[in-house]
Design a protein around this motif. Structure first.
Motif, mmCIF file in Angstrom:
data_model
loop_
_atom_site.group_PDB
_atom_site.id
_atom_site.type_symbol
_atom_site.label_atom_id
_atom_site.label_comp_id
_atom_site.label_asym_id
_atom_site.label_seq_id
_atom_site.Cartn_x
_atom_site.Cartn_y
_atom_site.Cartn_z
ATOM 1 N N LYS A 97 -6.198 -4.866 7.193
ATOM 2 C CA LYS A 97 -6.469 -5.545 8.457
ATOM 3 C C LYS A 97 -6.279 -7.055 8.322
ATOM 4 O O LYS A 97 -5.618 -7.705 9.151
ATOM 5 C CB LYS A 97 -7.891 -5.239 8.919
ATOM 6 C CG LYS A 97 -8.290 -5.893 10.241
ATOM 7 C CD LYS A 97 -9.694 -5.474 10.628
ATOM 8 C CE LYS A 97 -10.101 -6.094 11.971
ATOM 9 N NZ LYS A 97 -10.230 -7.559 11.876
ATOM 10 N N GLN A 136 -9.785 -1.165 1.087
ATOM 11 C CA GLN A 136 -8.361 -1.093 1.407
ATOM 12 C C GLN A 136 -8.132 -1.286 2.908
ATOM 13 O O GLN A 136 -7.209 -2.004 3.317
ATOM 14 C CB GLN A 136 -7.789 0.258 0.967
ATOM 15 C CG GLN A 136 -6.267 0.331 1.104
ATOM 16 C CD GLN A 136 -5.726 1.605 0.471
ATOM 17 O OE1 GLN A 136 -6.214 2.691 0.752
ATOM 18 N NE2 GLN A 136 -4.729 1.478 -0.376
ATOM 19 N N LYS A 137 -8.992 -0.692 3.724
ATOM 20 C CA LYS A 137 -8.872 -0.847 5.169
ATOM 21 C C LYS A 137 -9.055 -2.311 5.567
ATOM 22 O O LYS A 137 -8.292 -2.846 6.393
ATOM 23 C CB LYS A 137 -9.911 0.026 5.876
ATOM 24 C CG LYS A 137 -9.854 -0.039 7.395
ATOM 25 C CD LYS A 137 -10.894 0.886 8.009
ATOM 26 C CE LYS A 137 -10.854 0.807 9.535
ATOM 27 N NZ LYS A 137 -11.873 1.708 10.148
ATOM 28 N N PRO A 195 0.019 0.513 2.291
ATOM 29 C CA PRO A 195 -1.165 1.291 1.927
ATOM 30 C C PRO A 195 -0.833 2.313 0.852
ATOM 31 O O PRO A 195 0.251 2.880 0.823
ATOM 32 C CB PRO A 195 -1.549 1.968 3.248
ATOM 33 C CG PRO A 195 -0.292 1.982 4.050
ATOM 34 C CD PRO A 195 0.464 0.738 3.666
#
Length: 215
Positions: A186, A181-182, A197
């Motif tokens: 990004k 997810q990060k 998110p």
């Protein structure tokens, strides 16, 4: 199962025809796993071939305490994790279909509204971002995501493949989802695609491959 056991016993005794029958039985399944791990056809073919070479060489050490398919999965994942990471990122054209074990698939996101070309383009961009994000995270994280979300293995099956406790598998999977997810957020910022998110399901892989980032 009985015929598999018979083939295994004959293969252990050096019968190459029996081992060839085992390869035919499992080759599509193992190639599919290798393709999902590596993300491209050439590397998947090389990895799958090496899996069966290693399996043949260590066949006498294999004990039928575990399923032979699980044993092959374990070899594939271990080989993948031990390979040297390539230093370049793989970019796929949105205009070209993706070659998979099931044929050619177009990058798309499942949606009930098919009437807006711009929306479809954005969904295709998201699909590409998810694949790029998956390729950018560590091999350990990618492996657990592939086994859980694409191979649809249970925690117990994953534990057998990875030789980890089920609780450790769950912890690693949670970290893998967070890492994906990060990476996805990004990459989305870099291309100007807005994502929220914690939205939950991100269904942005080729048809039939889903990742739930909200669990």
């Amino acid at each position: 199962m009985a015929d598999i056991d018979q083939l295994l016993e004959r293969a252990r005794q050096g019968n190459e025809e029996a081992f060839g029958a085992l390869v035919l039985r499992y080759q599509d399944r193992i190639y599919g796993l290798c393709y999902r791990l590596t993300g491209n056809q050439e590397d998947a073919e090389d990895l799958a071939q090496e899996v069966f070479v290693r399996a043949y060489r260590s066949l006498r050490k294999f004990r039928a305490e575990a399923d032979f398919g699980t044993y092959l999965h374990r070899i594939a994942v271990n080989l993948f994790l031990n390979q040297r990471r390539k230093n370049h990122c793989q970019f796929l054209s949105l205009d070209n279909p993706v070659s998979t074990p099931d044929g050619e698939l177009s990058w798309q996101v499942a949606d009930n509204n098919q009437n807006h070309p711009q929306d479809e383009l954005e969904r295709q961009e998201l699909a590409l971002l998810v694949r790029r994000a998956l390729n950018s995270i560590s091999r350990e994280h990618r492996a657990v995501l592939v086994l859980r979300e694409m191979e649809e293995m249970s925690y117990e099956e994953m534990a057998a493949v990875l030789k980890l406790a089920p609780g450790t598998v769950k912890s690693r999977l949670n970290r893998a989802r967070a890492a994906l997810q990060k990476a996805l957020l990004k990459l989305s910022r870099e291309v100007g695609l807005e994502l929220l998110p914690g939205e939950g399901k991100v269904n942005a892989l080729p048809r039939g491959e889903k990742l739930d980032l909200g669990k």
